[in-house]
Design an enzyme around this catalytic site. Structure first.
Site, PDB file in Angstrom:
ATOM      1  N   GLU A 122      53.047  -8.433  50.955  1.00  0.00           N
ATOM      2  CA  GLU A 122      51.596  -8.544  50.856  1.00  0.00           C
ATOM      3  C   GLU A 122      51.052  -7.128  50.740  1.00  0.00           C
ATOM      4  O   GLU A 122      50.983  -6.398  51.721  1.00  0.00           O
ATOM      5  CB  GLU A 122      51.007  -9.241  52.082  1.00  0.00           C
ATOM      6  CG  GLU A 122      49.493  -9.362  52.026  1.00  0.00           C
ATOM      7  CD  GLU A 122      48.898  -9.946  53.301  1.00  0.00           C
ATOM      8  OE1 GLU A 122      47.752  -9.556  53.642  1.00  0.00           O
ATOM      9  OE2 GLU A 122      49.560 -10.772  53.955  1.00  0.00           O
ATOM     10  N   ARG A 158      43.906  -1.707  50.827  1.00  0.00           N
ATOM     11  CA  ARG A 158      43.423  -0.716  51.785  1.00  0.00           C
ATOM     12  C   ARG A 158      43.678   0.706  51.310  1.00  0.00           C
ATOM     13  O   ARG A 158      43.469   1.653  52.066  1.00  0.00           O
ATOM     14  CB  ARG A 158      44.097  -0.927  53.146  1.00  0.00           C
ATOM     15  CG  ARG A 158      43.799  -2.265  53.787  1.00  0.00           C
ATOM     16  CD  ARG A 158      44.458  -2.384  55.147  1.00  0.00           C
ATOM     17  NE  ARG A 158      44.305  -3.722  55.716  1.00  0.00           N
ATOM     18  CZ  ARG A 158      44.790  -4.095  56.882  1.00  0.00           C
ATOM     19  NH1 ARG A 158      45.468  -3.219  57.627  1.00  0.00           N
ATOM     20  NH2 ARG A 158      44.621  -5.321  57.331  1.00  0.00           N
ATOM     21  N   THR A 168      44.096  -8.336  52.087  1.00  0.00           N
ATOM     22  CA  THR A 168      42.791  -7.725  52.342  1.00  0.00           C
ATOM     23  C   THR A 168      41.893  -7.875  51.118  1.00  0.00           C
ATOM     24  O   THR A 168      41.221  -6.936  50.691  1.00  0.00           O
ATOM     25  CB  THR A 168      42.926  -6.243  52.747  1.00  0.00           C
ATOM     26  OG1 THR A 168      44.049  -6.072  53.614  1.00  0.00           O
ATOM     27  CG2 THR A 168      41.686  -5.777  53.505  1.00  0.00           C
ATOM     28  N   LYS A 187      45.816 -18.318  56.843  1.00  0.00           N
ATOM     29  CA  LYS A 187      46.142 -17.182  57.699  1.00  0.00           C
ATOM     30  C   LYS A 187      45.362 -17.323  59.007  1.00  0.00           C
ATOM     31  O   LYS A 187      44.212 -17.783  58.997  1.00  0.00           O
ATOM     32  CB  LYS A 187      45.749 -15.899  56.967  1.00  0.00           C
ATOM     33  CG  LYS A 187      45.982 -14.609  57.713  1.00  0.00           C
ATOM     34  CD  LYS A 187      45.633 -13.426  56.807  1.00  0.00           C
ATOM     35  CE  LYS A 187      45.838 -12.107  57.502  1.00  0.00           C
ATOM     36  NZ  LYS A 187      45.659 -10.950  56.587  1.00  0.00           N
TER      37      LYS A 187
END
Length: 221
Positions: free
Chosen positions: A53, A57, A81, A141
């Site tokens: 994943e 960021r 994210t 999630k």
């Protein structure tokens, strides 16, 4: 995304949840540079964790995803994210097979569902989970796991949301991964522990491979 792109993503992405359920651990990776993407991905594969994943960021995220897709095709990519539809669209274009978000974004989830792209939205409360359930999602999630009660909260959620399965991340590591994996409503765990930050920073890919082997053993046990 045109119809050809949608068909290709759907064909590639339909087995993503099954793949995650088999591997049982999803490494969360924030790239410091594009150059480290390929050797890091190879280290994951060598350690028996052929999935990553890659989080949005860092500025290296998109080009790193592209490099892994082109040069390490045995590693399945998901984008993490993800806050916006534009990020989701860009990630799919460079080879990601699924989208993971830290929160439940109606826009991102609806775009993914409409584009036939697997999505694991972030959920932390019953209202988040209900929104996912209403859209037909049965896998989400659970983030931030430890801050929202961890194992105890997941046990409590198993009653009213018996059909839901969770990927807990956030505070999940070597010390508690077995507790999470013992829960029937946890289908895998996510975290940075398969890619220790010190090893990543010094480019010690052998140490990353060893960490992946250890992580895989823990989750399989």
């Amino acid at each position: 995304m045109n119809d050809v792109e949608k068909a290709a993503v759907a064909e590639d992405g339909t087995g993503l949840i099954d793949l995650i359920r088999r591997i049982k651990v999803v490494p969360l990776v924030t790239l410091h540079s594009v150059e480290e993407a390929v050797p890091l991905a190879k280290a994951l594969a060598a350690g028996g964790v052929p999935i990553a994943e890659i989080t949005f960021r860092s500025p290296a995220a998109l080009e790193g995803m592209r490099a892994i897709h082109d040069q390490v095709p045995e590693v399945t990519l998901v984008a993490g994210t993800v806050h916006t539809v534009d990020q989701a669209r860009q990630a799919v274009r460079v080879g990601c097979r699924g989208i993971v978000s830290p929160a439940f974004s109606d826009a991102v989830v609806d775009w993914c569902l409409g584009s036939l792209i697997p999505v694991l939205p972030g959920t932390a409360t019953p209202s988040d989970i209900e929104k996912a359930y209403d859209r037909g999602l049965r896998f989400t999630k659970f983030f931030p796991a430890e801050a929202y009660g961890g194992v105890g909260t997941l046990k409590a959620l198993s009653g009213p949301f018996a059909e839901m399965s969770f990927l807990p991340t956030g505070g999940v590591g070597l010390k508690n991964v077995r507790e999470y994996m013992a829960l029937p409503n946890v289908f895998a765990v996510g975290g940075s522990f398969p890619v220790p930050s010190p090893a990543q920073r010094r480019g010690d890919w052998k140490a990353v491979t060893e960490a992946c082997v250890q992580a895989r053993q823990l989750v399989q046990d």
